[in-house]
Design a protein around this motif. Sequence first.
Motif, PDB file in Angstrom:
ATOM      1  N   ALA A   5     -44.981  58.083 -38.753  1.00  0.00           N
ATOM      2  CA  ALA A   5     -44.898  57.949 -40.107  1.00  0.00           C
ATOM      3  C   ALA A   5     -45.842  59.272 -40.736  1.00  0.00           C
ATOM      4  O   ALA A   5     -45.403  59.747 -42.621  1.00  0.00           O
ATOM      5  CB  ALA A   5     -46.068  56.941 -40.286  1.00  0.00           C
ATOM      6  N   ILE A   6     -46.659  60.398 -39.994  1.00  0.00           N
ATOM      7  CA  ILE A   6     -47.577  61.176 -40.755  1.00  0.00           C
ATOM      8  C   ILE A   6     -46.377  62.585 -41.007  1.00  0.00           C
ATOM      9  O   ILE A   6     -46.153  63.163 -41.902  1.00  0.00           O
ATOM     10  CB  ILE A   6     -48.269  62.239 -39.457  1.00  0.00           C
ATOM     11  N   SER A   7     -45.329  62.373 -40.282  1.00  0.00           N
ATOM     12  CA  SER A   7     -44.251  63.584 -40.464  1.00  0.00           C
ATOM     13  C   SER A   7     -43.176  63.496 -41.539  1.00  0.00           C
ATOM     14  O   SER A   7     -42.997  64.303 -42.369  1.00  0.00           O
ATOM     15  CB  SER A   7     -43.033  64.085 -38.716  1.00  0.00           C
ATOM     16  N   ALA A   8     -43.193  61.363 -41.171  1.00  0.00           N
ATOM     17  CA  ALA A   8     -42.232  61.547 -42.674  1.00  0.00           C
ATOM     18  C   ALA A   8     -43.045  61.696 -44.269  1.00  0.00           C
ATOM     19  O   ALA A   8     -42.672  62.004 -45.221  1.00  0.00           O
ATOM     20  CB  ALA A   8     -41.991  59.992 -42.902  1.00  0.00           C
ATOM     21  N   PHE A   9     -44.076  61.206 -44.152  1.00  0.00           N
ATOM     22  CA  PHE A   9     -45.323  60.976 -45.418  1.00  0.00           C
ATOM     23  C   PHE A   9     -45.539  62.503 -45.926  1.00  0.00           C
ATOM     24  O   PHE A   9     -45.578  62.924 -46.694  1.00  0.00           O
ATOM     25  CB  PHE A   9     -46.227  60.667 -45.458  1.00  0.00           C
ATOM     26  N   LEU A  10     -45.320  63.858 -44.737  1.00  0.00           N
ATOM     27  CA  LEU A  10     -45.949  64.849 -45.096  1.00  0.00           C
ATOM     28  C   LEU A  10     -44.871  65.388 -45.704  1.00  0.00           C
ATOM     29  O   LEU A  10     -45.242  66.433 -46.521  1.00  0.00           O
ATOM     30  CB  LEU A  10     -46.609  65.645 -43.707  1.00  0.00           C
ATOM     31  N   THR A  11     -43.664  65.129 -45.282  1.00  0.00           N
ATOM     32  CA  THR A  11     -41.851  65.793 -46.031  1.00  0.00           C
ATOM     33  C   THR A  11     -42.053  65.509 -47.312  1.00  0.00           C
ATOM     34  O   THR A  11     -41.706  66.609 -48.288  1.00  0.00           O
ATOM     35  CB  THR A  11     -41.041  65.599 -45.124  1.00  0.00           C
ATOM     36  N   ILE A  12     -42.729  63.865 -47.395  1.00  0.00           N
ATOM     37  CA  ILE A  12     -42.094  63.889 -48.926  1.00  0.00           C
ATOM     38  C   ILE A  12     -43.633  64.488 -49.768  1.00  0.00           C
ATOM     39  O   ILE A  12     -43.452  64.510 -51.355  1.00  0.00           O
ATOM     40  CB  ILE A  12     -42.680  62.318 -48.852  1.00  0.00           C
ATOM     41  N   ALA A  13     -44.855  64.243 -48.959  1.00  0.00           N
ATOM     42  CA  ALA A  13     -46.036  64.835 -49.976  1.00  0.00           C
ATOM     43  C   ALA A  13     -45.483  65.916 -50.877  1.00  0.00           C
ATOM     44  O   ALA A  13     -46.164  66.995 -51.866  1.00  0.00           O
ATOM     45  CB  ALA A  13     -47.144  64.868 -49.653  1.00  0.00           C
ATOM     46  N   SER A  14     -45.503  66.817 -50.174  1.00  0.00           N
ATOM     47  CA  SER A  14     -45.000  68.339 -49.748  1.00  0.00           C
ATOM     48  C   SER A  14     -44.162  68.925 -51.360  1.00  0.00           C
ATOM     49  O   SER A  14     -44.344  68.869 -52.095  1.00  0.00           O
ATOM     50  CB  SER A  14     -44.373  68.929 -48.889  1.00  0.00           C
ATOM     51  N   SER A  15     -43.124  67.408 -51.083  1.00  0.00           N
ATOM     52  CA  SER A  15     -42.282  67.731 -52.675  1.00  0.00           C
ATOM     53  C   SER A  15     -42.462  66.707 -53.270  1.00  0.00           C
ATOM     54  O   SER A  15     -42.566  67.336 -54.874  1.00  0.00           O
ATOM     55  CB  SER A  15     -40.349  67.826 -51.919  1.00  0.00           C
ATOM     56  N   MET A  16     -43.298  66.340 -53.342  1.00  0.00           N
ATOM     57  CA  MET A  16     -44.056  65.954 -54.158  1.00  0.00           C
ATOM     58  C   MET A  16     -45.050  66.735 -55.150  1.00  0.00           C
ATOM     59  O   MET A  16     -45.291  66.888 -56.247  1.00  0.00           O
ATOM     60  CB  MET A  16     -44.774  64.401 -54.327  1.00  0.00           C
ATOM     61  N   ALA A  17     -46.016  67.179 -54.507  1.00  0.00           N
ATOM     62  CA  ALA A  17     -46.315  68.608 -54.423  1.00  0.00           C
ATOM     63  C   ALA A  17     -46.392  69.639 -55.760  1.00  0.00           C
ATOM     64  O   ALA A  17     -45.441  70.211 -56.628  1.00  0.00           O
ATOM     65  CB  ALA A  17     -47.610  68.732 -53.951  1.00  0.00           C
ATOM     66  N   ASP A  18     -44.506  69.787 -54.867  1.00  0.00           N
ATOM     67  CA  ASP A  18     -44.461  70.871 -55.202  1.00  0.00           C
ATOM     68  C   ASP A  18     -43.457  70.491 -56.639  1.00  0.00           C
ATOM     69  O   ASP A  18     -43.353  71.429 -58.325  1.00  0.00           O
ATOM     70  CB  ASP A  18     -43.045  71.204 -54.289  1.00  0.00           C
TER      71      ASP A  18
END
Length: 632
Positions: free
Chosen positions: A615-628
């Motif tokens: 869950a952590i790995s998947a969320f951080l991947t999505i969150a990084s792109s959402m911030a960009d």
Amino acid sequence: MLLPASGVGMSSTMDDMNLIQQAQRHHLVVRELGEEIDLEIGPGDEESFAQNSILALQALESSSKDNSENKHMMSTQLPSDDQDSSKVPGKRKKKVVKRWREEWADTYKWAYVDVKDGTARIFCSVCREYGRKHRRNPYGNEGSRNMQMSALEEHNNSLLHKEALRLQQASKEKIIVDKPICVKALMSKTAGSIVEAVLRRDPHEVEFIQSVQEVVHCLERVISKNSNYVNTMERLLEPERTLIFRVPWVDDRGETHVNRGFRVHFNQTLGPCRGGLRFHPLMNLSIAKFLSFEQTLKNALSPYRLGGASGGSDFDPKGKSDNEIMKFCQSFMNELYRYLGPDKDLPSEEMGVGTREMGFLYGQYRRLVGYSQGSFTGPRLNWSGSSLRTEATGYGLVFFAQLMLADLDKELKGLRCVVSGSGKISMHVLEKLIAYGALPITVSDSKGYLVDDDGFDFMKISFLRDIKAQNRSLRDYSKTYARSKYYDASKPWNERCDVAFPCASQNEIDQCDAINLVNSGCRILVEGSNMPCAPEAVDVLRKANVLVAPSMAAGVGGVVAGELELKECNMSWSPEEFESKLQEAMKQTYQRALKAATDFGYQKESPEALVHGAAISAFLTIASSMADQGCA
């Protein structure tokens, strides 16, 4: 006023009145003690029906604890035989009839009496309507009880009412009262606020709320380190697009049916959507959102940049002919096609959707868009890519289990494995377990489970496939293999095992099942279906130190095969080459989940390490792109 001068005149008058009453009699066919009876009911009793029965009901309701509704089934409203005999002259006539009118069978089962505008009326308990509010009712709802009965009979025989009954039966499990929400206590108030916001916004979406709680619980340490992730999570939890549409279709008898279709594009930050289609009578918006949310995280954990989606319909393909399924699939695609495409969304197989359904869906899609642009993931070899697409998810589960065992210096060979379900994923799990030397002993269906203590082999799996293809019960397996046994209304989790593969449906393992698994010696659980464990079961497994492989990590094999199929569809691979690529992708996913877990302080040996890490790995991947990408 002149009275008859003789007894003859009086008798004549009485005869005329009897003829009028007989002409007004209403015939009602019922079953009594297994016989088919024609009851001849007189036109009287209006006063007793409209007043005495309702007054009696109101008296009962006032003394009852639950006086919220002024409704009772029709069987409790009818006057007793003694009342009828006291008001209607002569005896009630009963006779056995040869022909049972099936259309009257449920006339009174779905009725209740209520007071509307000061008048007692007969209501349909499905539609909550009465009288002229139904289609072409020439009787109205005024007058005697028999006239009201006639109005109700016409309504109950209408297609409108029959369709309402079908929808009511299909939605029994959707009632929120029968499925209370289990709200877990979270250590962080910040994380708790995310769940509270979802509860306020979507209080009736039980499956979706459960999924959100599990993910937020895994992300508590991440959110506590960066409060900005609270806003990111709130944006992530609202789907980008939710489609709900009508799917009309005509069966082989010429009758029209209407089902509801769903497609949820949950998040496309990483790329175009990929996700399954589920055809099941219990399918609803909550399940569609939960599946698309889980698919979003699963795709983010895969080696590819993909968004997540899911959908389906409350259509039940069981018992339908190929022609009926084709008509439904074509009608379904008529609405959905405008939202599909390789750069938008491509659906794949899920529960109730196999190669036959995907073929019909893709054929209609190609016809509507006018050209072939890629393919859906999951169809047959002659119009898709890789040769092992359907096996990929099941094989990937076994590869993931082997990786977990390798870290424990163990292997699958000789281990007893219990598998639930008997669909595509379950059968392919059995195949690969046998190839690794394990001993799979169970499969299951909606009515029970089959256990073979000798273990399945490739010949037995072929026989199981034949049984399922012919829509026969798993019970028939025991007629050929005497040492096996089929248990009705049971689950396989009390069988002695080392590894469990739940591959049937969400929440198939409750608290009691989890306790049975622990007592049976299970040490590893690999989730083949999305969210197979109820919240209480998760707690039991965690306390018993059972290692859990979450579906968002263990189920990545299907995503990998689908993308290989689309991106390298012109390549021809041998099964060995394809399995090698699949094993490498599963290894990458396993390592990513473990690394994310250890980065946030979870021990590698912890039973929750893979669950939290995925869950952590998947969320951080999505969150990084959402911030960009900003607020988009």
